[in-house]
Design a protein around this motif. Structure first.
Motif, mmCIF file in Angstrom:
data_model
loop_
_atom_site.group_PDB
_atom_site.id
_atom_site.type_symbol
_atom_site.label_atom_id
_atom_site.label_comp_id
_atom_site.label_asym_id
_atom_site.label_seq_id
_atom_site.Cartn_x
_atom_site.Cartn_y
_atom_site.Cartn_z
ATOM 1 N N ASN A 233 0.811 -1.206 0.000
ATOM 2 C CA ASN A 233 0.000 0.000 0.000
ATOM 3 C C ASN A 233 0.849 1.262 0.000
ATOM 4 O O ASN A 233 0.406 2.314 -0.463
ATOM 5 C CB ASN A 233 -0.939 0.018 1.209
ATOM 6 C CG ASN A 233 -2.179 -0.829 1.010
ATOM 7 O OD1 ASN A 233 -3.207 -0.345 0.574
ATOM 8 N ND2 ASN A 233 -2.078 -2.117 1.316
ATOM 9 N N VAL A 234 2.075 1.160 0.507
ATOM 10 C CA VAL A 234 2.980 2.311 0.553
ATOM 11 C C VAL A 234 3.700 2.503 -0.777
ATOM 12 O O VAL A 234 3.843 3.625 -1.267
ATOM 13 C CB VAL A 234 4.004 2.153 1.694
ATOM 14 C CG1 VAL A 234 5.133 3.169 1.582
ATOM 15 C CG2 VAL A 234 3.306 2.280 3.046
ATOM 16 N N VAL A 235 4.144 1.405 -1.380
ATOM 17 C CA VAL A 235 5.037 1.514 -2.542
ATOM 18 C C VAL A 235 4.317 1.405 -3.880
ATOM 19 O O VAL A 235 4.913 1.671 -4.914
ATOM 20 C CB VAL A 235 6.147 0.437 -2.478
ATOM 21 C CG1 VAL A 235 6.967 0.575 -1.221
ATOM 22 C CG2 VAL A 235 5.556 -0.977 -2.574
ATOM 23 N N SER A 236 3.036 1.035 -3.884
ATOM 24 C CA SER A 236 2.308 0.838 -5.137
ATOM 25 C C SER A 236 1.263 1.928 -5.353
ATOM 26 O O SER A 236 0.819 2.579 -4.406
ATOM 27 C CB SER A 236 1.606 -0.524 -5.143
ATOM 28 O OG SER A 236 2.525 -1.574 -4.945
ATOM 29 N N ALA A 237 0.846 2.085 -6.590
ATOM 30 C CA ALA A 237 -0.265 2.980 -6.892
ATOM 31 C C ALA A 237 -1.534 2.418 -6.257
ATOM 32 O O ALA A 237 -1.722 1.194 -6.215
ATOM 33 C CB ALA A 237 -0.442 3.106 -8.401
ATOM 34 N N PRO A 238 -2.423 3.268 -5.754
ATOM 35 C CA PRO A 238 -3.637 2.782 -5.069
ATOM 36 C C PRO A 238 -4.450 1.794 -5.883
ATOM 37 O O PRO A 238 -5.072 0.886 -5.316
ATOM 38 C CB PRO A 238 -4.419 4.076 -4.817
ATOM 39 C CG PRO A 238 -3.375 5.140 -4.746
ATOM 40 C CD PRO A 238 -2.328 4.735 -5.745
ATOM 41 N N VAL A 242 -2.453 -5.146 -3.816
ATOM 42 C CA VAL A 242 -3.032 -6.486 -3.746
ATOM 43 C C VAL A 242 -4.144 -6.552 -2.714
ATOM 44 O O VAL A 242 -5.210 -7.129 -2.951
ATOM 45 C CB VAL A 242 -1.928 -7.518 -3.426
ATOM 46 C CG1 VAL A 242 -2.530 -8.909 -3.243
ATOM 47 C CG2 VAL A 242 -0.881 -7.532 -4.540
ATOM 48 N N ARG A 243 -3.907 -5.954 -1.545
ATOM 49 C CA ARG A 243 -4.917 -5.936 -0.473
ATOM 50 C C ARG A 243 -4.984 -4.518 0.112
ATOM 51 O O ARG A 243 -4.082 -4.110 0.832
ATOM 52 C CB ARG A 243 -4.532 -6.934 0.632
ATOM 53 C CG ARG A 243 -4.780 -8.378 0.271
ATOM 54 C CD ARG A 243 -4.149 -9.354 1.260
ATOM 55 N NE ARG A 243 -4.465 -9.106 2.637
ATOM 56 C CZ ARG A 243 -5.628 -9.400 3.233
ATOM 57 N NH1 ARG A 243 -6.606 -9.931 2.512
ATOM 58 N NH2 ARG A 243 -5.821 -9.172 4.512
ATOM 59 N N PRO A 244 -6.056 -3.770 -0.160
ATOM 60 C CA PRO A 244 -6.169 -2.406 0.357
ATOM 61 C C PRO A 244 -6.194 -2.376 1.878
ATOM 62 O O PRO A 244 -6.565 -3.357 2.537
ATOM 63 C CB PRO A 244 -7.503 -1.920 -0.223
ATOM 64 C CG PRO A 244 -7.769 -2.810 -1.400
ATOM 65 C CD PRO A 244 -7.171 -4.139 -1.034
ATOM 66 N N MET A 245 -5.821 -1.237 2.452
ATOM 67 C CA MET A 245 -5.760 -1.101 3.904
ATOM 68 C C MET A 245 -7.122 -1.326 4.550
ATOM 69 O O MET A 245 -7.215 -1.886 5.645
ATOM 70 C CB MET A 245 -5.210 0.272 4.287
ATOM 71 C CG MET A 245 -3.749 0.493 3.915
ATOM 72 S SD MET A 245 -2.612 -0.720 4.626
ATOM 73 C CE MET A 245 -2.822 -0.387 6.366
#
Length: 298
Positions: A233-238, A242-245
């Protein structure tokens, strides 16, 4: 707690060398008058952070229950998250130091100096008290839950969970660090702290501040398993995570709601496996590194 991912401001160069764990021990002996050793004291000091945390309760957790009890040395953190208190020299380095972040009282200096909105608890392995953060908290739980781990292995595993190369000291002050890896560590720590605060009503008694130990340890086990996904979630585009916060948060709440608040000791070793290979946590797929299967957990 609101995330403030982005500019960290000017940073002092205060990086601890990866192998210099002795430098991470914030304990300074203060000799007595040469008489009985029982009169000797030591100063335990350091910094508490998600961002630097002011007005957090910091104490020596002598009975391992994650909450302050009468007779345990404590202090409130000041500007820059600094804390300091006196202990018996015989107790120095023998017990974990715990930080209780208090909703409405503790100020996160990352977040425009406003009070946090959720309470949570952090700690550090005994003898490594210079920088208490979500990272030191997870390292402590790794070591306590899985006796097969050494500190070096726990640090290696945590770096791999964050998809970092060898080098960064996971007990270092990541806010002061100048390497890009410390920016990643800082941002992942922010996400961890937010998740911990969001679970506050499940793992802490809102009236007394007491910690439901089994739920707390289960929460840290879940955080350990989720670390590659949190990092994603930190390093990828929203749109590419793979699994949102929100998914992680909801699943944690559902799981913790099933854990007893009064149960006896539970063995959480299965949630803290001694895995030090990066391939356990990340796979190359779709032209980028993505969180892996965690040896079948997902």
């Amino acid at each position: 707690m609101q995330l403030a991912i982005g500019s960290k401001g000017q940073k002092a160069v205060k990086i601890l060398a990866a192998g210099a764990l002795a430098a991470a021990v914030g304990i300074i002996a203060a000799c007595g008058d040469g008489g009985s050793s029982s009169s000797d004291t030591a100063t335990v000091s350091g910094t508490v952070a998600d961002g630097y945390l002011r007005n957090a309760e910091v104490f020596l957790d002598m009975n391992g229950n994650y909450q302050w009890d009468e007779g345990e040395p404590k202090a409130m953190s000041g500007a820059g998250g600094h804390y300091s208190f006196q202990v018996s020299s015989g107790d120095a380095g023998q017990y974990p130091v715990v930080c209780r972040v208090i909703a409405g009282t503790t100020v996160d200096e990352d977040n425009l100096n406003t009070p946090v909105t959720g309470s949570y608890v952090m700690s550090a392995p005994a003898g490594t008290t210079a920088f208490i953060s979500p990272m030191s908290t997870l390292l402590r739980e790794k070591l306590e839950a899985d006796p097969t781990m050494t500190m070096e292995q726990a640090m290696t595993q945590l770096r791999n969970q964050l998809n970092l190369a060898a080098g960064p000291n996971m007990l270092a002050d990541y806010i002061a660090g100048t390497d890009a890896a410390y920016d990643t560590i800082h941002e992942v720590a922010q996400q961890m702290a937010t998740l911990m605060a969001q679970q506050s009503s499940l793992v802490m008694n809102g009236t007394t501040g007491a910690v439901y130990r089994e739920r707390y340890r289960a929460m840290m086990g879940q955080l350990n398993l989720e670390m590659p996904y949190i990092t994603d979630n930190v390093v990828s585009a929203p749109t590419d995570v793979v699994r949102p916060m929100d998914t992680i948060r909801q699943e944690m709440m559902t799981y913790l709601g099933q854990v007893s608040t009064t149960g006896t000791f539970t063995n959480y070793t299965a949630m803290f496996r001694n895995m030090t290979s990066q391939q356990h946590f990340w796979n190359y797929s779709g032209s980028r590194m993505r969180p892996g299967s965690m040896m079948g957990w997902r």
